[in-house]
Write a protein that holds these residues in place. Structure first.
Motif, PDB file in Angstrom:
ATOM      1  N   CYS A  37      -6.456   2.153  -0.237  1.00 37.26           N
ATOM      2  CA  CYS A  37      -7.419   1.065  -0.406  1.00 37.26           C
ATOM      3  C   CYS A  37      -6.933  -0.232   0.232  1.00 37.26           C
ATOM      4  O   CYS A  37      -5.739  -0.510   0.295  1.00 37.26           O
ATOM      5  CB  CYS A  37      -7.673   0.807  -1.890  1.00 37.26           C
TER       6      CYS A  37
ATOM      7  N   PHE B  71      -0.579   2.425  -7.352  1.00 40.15           N
ATOM      8  CA  PHE B  71      -1.051   2.190  -5.993  1.00 40.15           C
ATOM      9  C   PHE B  71      -0.332   3.114  -5.017  1.00 40.15           C
ATOM     10  O   PHE B  71       0.888   3.226  -5.064  1.00 40.15           O
ATOM     11  CB  PHE B  71      -0.774   0.742  -5.578  1.00 40.15           C
TER      12      PHE B  71
ATOM     13  N   CYS C 147      -1.701   1.539  -0.165  1.00 36.14           N
ATOM     14  CA  CYS C 147      -2.646   0.424  -0.289  1.00 36.14           C
ATOM     15  C   CYS C 147      -2.128  -0.829   0.396  1.00 36.14           C
ATOM     16  O   CYS C 147      -0.927  -1.054   0.491  1.00 36.14           O
ATOM     17  CB  CYS C 147      -2.923   0.121  -1.759  1.00 36.14           C
TER      18      CYS C 147
ATOM     19  N   CYS D   2       3.075   1.102   0.180  1.00 41.93           N
ATOM     20  CA  CYS D   2       2.150  -0.034   0.135  1.00 41.93           C
ATOM     21  C   CYS D   2       2.694  -1.227   0.915  1.00 41.93           C
ATOM     22  O   CYS D   2       3.896  -1.388   1.072  1.00 41.93           O
ATOM     23  CB  CYS D   2       1.912  -0.469  -1.315  1.00 41.93           C
TER      24      CYS D   2
END
Length: 191
Positions: free
Chosen positions: A74, A93, A96, A116
């Motif tokens: 995301c 997460f 991301c 991430c």
């Protein structure tokens, strides 16, 4: 909060930028390839929900509940998590982009951040005890009065952590991360 209740629903390819997401409680729902950028998700409860390949940049989360909510692949730029409901706040997460977000005073115990990008993210006064930053870019991330006990930074990179301003008991670091731990001392480290 609305009394609307949604369970085990799949929302795929929906653009919530204009009409927004219906207020209510979402349990075990999946959001795939949805665009929430700049949407107001305030007072919405997400329990055991998953967001995959969604754009959540700049969403508003005033008193939103994120309970056992997972985000993968995301884009989540500039999100302020400090206004979320503190009760049962648990997130994970993977892959991301979280740049320019803030977790100020947030309890994030045992949170997983995997692959991430967390550039310029603010973790001031948060509790990250037992969390994992696996292959994460922490360029410019801010750690001040942060509890980092037992945090795994072994594969994280580009972090700067002042050991005197944070609690780091039993945190794990790799040798290549030493410059980020010693930068406050203005010393030169050579191989």
């Amino acid at each position: 909060m609305s009394n609307a209740y949604f369970e085990e629903q799949l929302y795929e390819g929906v653009d919530y930028t204009a009409k927004g997401l219906a207020r209510g409680q979402y349990e075990a729902c999946s959001f795939v390839n949805c665009d929430f950028s700049n949407a107001d998700l305030s007072d919405i409860s997400f329990t055991e929900c998953g967001f995959r390949s969604c754009n959540l940049s700049m969403v508003k989360l005033q008193q939103s509940t994120l309970n056992d909510t997972k985000f993968s692949d995301c884009k989540m730029l500039g999100i302020n998590y400090e206004h979320c409901n503190e009760f049962l706040f648990t997130v994970d997460f993977e892959n991301c982009l979280l740049n320019f977000s803030t977790f100020y005073k947030r309890v994030l115990k045992k949170t997983s951040f995997r692959n991430c990008t967390l550039q310029e993210v603010d973790f001031t006064e948060s509790d990250l005890s037992g969390s994992v930053f696996d292959k994460c870019d922490l360029t410019g991330a801010r750690f001040e009065n942060t509890i980092l006990n037992k945090v795994d930074f072994r594969t994280a990179y580009n972090y700067t952590i002042n050991l005197q301003m944070n609690k780091v008991k039993k945190a794990q670091f790799s040798l290549r991360g030493l410059p980020g731990l010693l930068s406050a001392y203005d010393i030169v480290i050579t191989p």
